[in-house]
Design an enzyme around this catalytic site. Structure first.
Site, PDB file in Angstrom:
ATOM      1  N   GLY A 112      -1.184  10.470 -21.295  1.00  0.00           N
ATOM      2  CA  GLY A 112      -1.092   9.234 -20.437  1.00  0.00           C
ATOM      3  C   GLY A 112      -1.744   8.044 -20.774  1.00  0.00           C
ATOM      4  N   GLY A 143      -3.683   4.235 -20.155  1.00  0.00           N
ATOM      5  CA  GLY A 143      -4.830   3.546 -18.969  1.00  0.00           C
ATOM      6  C   GLY A 143      -5.361   2.539 -19.705  1.00  0.00           C
ATOM      7  N   GLY A 144      -6.364   1.648 -19.013  1.00  0.00           N
ATOM      8  CA  GLY A 144      -6.819   0.477 -19.319  1.00  0.00           C
ATOM      9  C   GLY A 144      -7.557   0.511 -20.759  1.00  0.00           C
ATOM     10  CG  PHE A 145     -10.799   2.579 -21.909  1.00  0.00           C
ATOM     11  CD1 PHE A 145     -11.859   2.018 -22.582  1.00  0.00           C
ATOM     12  CD2 PHE A 145     -11.325   2.991 -20.395  1.00  0.00           C
ATOM     13  CE1 PHE A 145     -13.016   1.664 -22.058  1.00  0.00           C
ATOM     14  CE2 PHE A 145     -12.500   2.725 -20.128  1.00  0.00           C
ATOM     15  CZ  PHE A 145     -13.353   1.849 -20.971  1.00  0.00           C
ATOM     16  CB  VAL A 190      -5.370  10.336 -23.109  1.00  0.00           C
ATOM     17  CG1 VAL A 190      -6.011  11.564 -23.063  1.00  0.00           C
ATOM     18  CG2 VAL A 190      -6.364   9.142 -22.580  1.00  0.00           C
ATOM     19  CE  LYS A 231     -10.649   7.792 -22.384  1.00  0.00           C
ATOM     20  NZ  LYS A 231     -11.879   7.337 -21.613  1.00  0.00           N
ATOM     21  CG  ASP A 242     -13.331   2.810 -12.831  1.00  0.00           C
ATOM     22  OD1 ASP A 242     -13.010   2.524 -11.801  1.00  0.00           O
ATOM     23  OD2 ASP A 242     -12.595   3.016 -14.025  1.00  0.00           O
TER      24      ASP A 242
END
Length: 668
Positions: free
Chosen positions: A359, A361-363, A366, A381, A477
């Site tokens: 996936g 994400g904001g970071f 992954v 990640k 979060d």
């Protein structure tokens, strides 16, 4: 036809008796070589032309071989289910590809099945795998002759003998050797398992005394009087009525040929001794000839090409070091998680292949991976250069997740830093994130009991963060996409990149407002202070999200989820807010509890929200949930008045829910 049917019926009834007769008939055998021996082979195991049982070879890395006596052996003839005495002796030799370097070892094994399905090579010796190692349901007894020290199994060294029961953490182990009669109790004469010599092993179990003895010595030495290992243990719970006996062996990155020259086994009695001159020879001479041929022909050719190869080799090494170069700063010494090699993560994720992508994400991205040495599944990640978070959040996640330990938190296994890349290594959660099962057209719809268990799991994890750890941890979060599900659909709260730590009793300092729209408490926009109360607000949105199957904010709708649930409560139809996908298979009292608790936690007045300790008590039914008051509409937005004691204070709060304009103005 009737007679045939009766015959088949009688045959079915007689099958257990026939199996028992077969198992009890073959209780003693002796093999001097295996050319005509009755054994079942799998994996790399083979019988050589001169009768050696060769379990593994020097040509195949990370492989395993098994050899089992084909018939089940009856170990329990008594009515009380006590395991019978047995004894066995065998002669083995380990011939590594390079003298003194090889792996992984050989084991004599008693198991309920032939072939040990699901077993792995390398450190697992072809006996177990990462999931079943140590399980009491294995019913496996083994004597390992291990030539590699594996710290995950608490191995004492790289040359030991161990008694294993259901797993590779030996019940008892000792460095390979044998006791000289005159010096017993003082020291043992060492024996090098992978030194190429022929070694004899004796394994004896006394079913009356419940005693296991393991003895070994070079083939030229008589059986020592004193065993190397002795263990008092009743094998009756381990060994079933009928079991299979045999050998297992495996190789890792370094390889060895594992040979068995002869084998004798007996139940209820002393096994017959092996006759040395009848045993086949191990082909040491041919190995030396191959090495000699290499030295006389191959080496000169290599030396001739060395000058040309040297330059290109140096260039490749430099490029490789640049490709896999890592960073290590002083602050990293203060944190406990294991630091992974970038190369290992690169190999585990197949070069961070898109096929392994779990996936975005904001970071960053992954990836799924499998560590090349332990075969453990991981999630990596990989934080992108463009990430607005950065080093401080990266350090926070390392500091927090590396030290936090709770069954409802995603465990951080370690990390790596390479130039501008930041990598975090977690336990792989095979079922992914919770939001996938709520919003992304899942093939599996979570039932209410599963959802309620997930809710209680997240609550327990937050309670640990807020009150049970050494510092106060504010997650900042909490949402469904940050709740991961393990193989049994247990909730694991993850993604601590925004987490903040505070000493107990200290006042949180204002920070940049971060979070996700729909989960952010209104006071964050006024004070910028993230507190445990703002986590509770986010948890309230999470409760409504899970119970209703709807996001806190739907871009296609004008009504916020919080306001909509309030309206259902005001009409006395709060159960109508539940997820329609639940159907009728739910506990109405639990659904109502979760919805009302979600509203209570979403109170716009921080002091009116419960603590996570109280939330856990409500969910467990230890404390009844206070009644929510009637709801009315005011010009300032949807509101309700209530009297609710928090922290021993009785005060009337008149909190306001989110106003849509202010809610949509912030966020990540």
């Amino acid at each position: 036809m009737l007679s045939i049917a009766m015959f088949m019926s009688n045959l079915v009834l007689l099958m257990p008796l026939l199996i028992s007769l077969v198992a009890s008939e073959y209780t003693s055998f002796t093999y001097h070589g295996f050319r005509s021996a009755n054994v079942i082979l799998d994996g790399t195991a083979e019988i050589t032309s001169n009768g050696l049982l060769k379990l593994t070879n020097n040509d195949t890395a990370r492989q395993m071989g098994h050899a089992f006596y084909p018939y089940p052996v009856s170990f329990k003839k008594s009515l009380n289910g006590t395991a019978s005495s047995f004894s066995t002796t065998f002669v083995f030799a380990i011939a590594p590809e390079y003298r003194g370097l090889g792996g992984h070892g050989i084991a004599f094994v008693i198991a309920p099945t032939r072939g040990l399905p699901g077993a792995l090579p390398s450190q697992y010796l072809g006996l177990f795998n990462s999931r079943n190692n140590g399980n009491a349901t294995n019913h496996v007894f083994a004597i390992e002759l291990d030539t590699v020290q594996d710290f995950e199994f608490d191995d004492i060294d790289d040359n030991h003998v161990g008694i294993d029961i259901n797993g590779l953490k030996s019940e008892k182990s000792a460095t390979a050797g044998y006791y000289v009669d005159d010096f017993y109790e003082s020291y043992s004469t060492p024996v090098r398992l992978r030194g190429g010599q022929q070694i004899q092993v004796w394994v004896e179990y006394d079913g009356v005394e419940k005693q296991i003895n393991v003895t070994l010595a070079p083939l030229t030495v008589d059986k020592p009087v004193a065993p190397l290992l002795s263990l008092s243990r009743d094998l009756s719970p381990i060994i079933k009525d009928n079991m299979y006996v045999g050998f297992s062996s495996s190789t890792g990155l370094l390889v060895s040929s594992h040979y068995v020259l002869g084998w004798s086994f007996k139940v209820n009695g002393h096994t017959p001794e092996l006759v040395i001159y009848k045993l086949p020879m191990v082909p040491w001479i041919s190995r030396d000839k191959r090495m000699s041929k290499f030295l006389t022909i191959g080496l000169p050719v290599m030396v001739t090409c060395l000058v040309l190869v040297a330059i290109s080799s140096v260039i490749r090494v430099i490029r490789r070091k640049m490709k896999f170069a890592e960073l290590l700063d002083d602050w990293e010494l203060d944190y406990g998680p294991q630091r992974f090699k970038y190369y290992h993560l690169f190999v585990a994720t197949k070069g961070f292949s898109e096929n392994e992508l779990l996936g975005r994400g904001g970071f960053g991205k992954v990836y799924r991976g499998v560590l090349p040495t332990s075969y453990i599944e991981i999630a990596v990640k990989r934080i992108s250069h463009e990430s607005r978070q950065g080093m401080r959040e990266f350090v926070a996640e390392i500091a927090s997740m590396g030290r936090l330990r709770h069954r409802n938190l995603v465990p951080l296994l370690g990390y790596c830093r390479r130039k501008g890349e930041l990598l975090l290594v977690y336990d792989y959660m095979p079922n992914g994130s919770l939001d996938k099962y709520l919003f992304h057209q899942p093939t599996l719809t979570l039932g209410w009991s599963q959802r309620f268990g997930i809710i209680k799991g997240v609550a327990s994890g937050l309670f640990y963060l807020h009150e049970e750890w050494e510092q106060v941890v504010v997650h900042r979060d909490v949402k469904a996409s940050n709740v991961m599900l393990d193989g049994e659909l247990n909730a694991r709260l993850g993604d601590f990149g925004l987490a903040r730590f505070y000493d107990r009793g200290s006042d949180p300092q204002p920070t940049r407002v971060v979070g996700t729209l729909g989960y952010m408490a209104p006071e964050l926009y006024r004070s910028g202070k993230a507190t445990t109360s703002t986590d509770v607000f986010a948890f309230g949105a999470f409760l409504l999200e899970v119970a209703c199957g709807r996001r806190p904010i739907e871009r296609t709708e004008d009504v916020l989820l919080l306001d909509w649930v309030f309206s259902q409560l005001n009409r006395g139809e709060i159960l109508e807010a539940g997820d329609p996908n639940l159907g009728t298979d739910y506990v109405a009292e639990e659904v109502e509890l979760v919805l009302k608790l979600g509203l209570l936690c979403s109170n716009s007045e921080p002091a009116a929200r419960p603590s996570m300790r109280q939330v856990v008590q409500f969910l467990e039914g230890d404390v009844p949930l206070p009644e929510l008051p009637s709801v009315g509409l005011y010009a300032s937005g949807l509101s309700f008045a209530m009297s609710y004691p928090v922290a021993s204070m009785d005060k009337v709060f008149t909190p306001l829910s989110f106003v849509a304009d202010s809610l949509l103005s912030g966020g990540r």
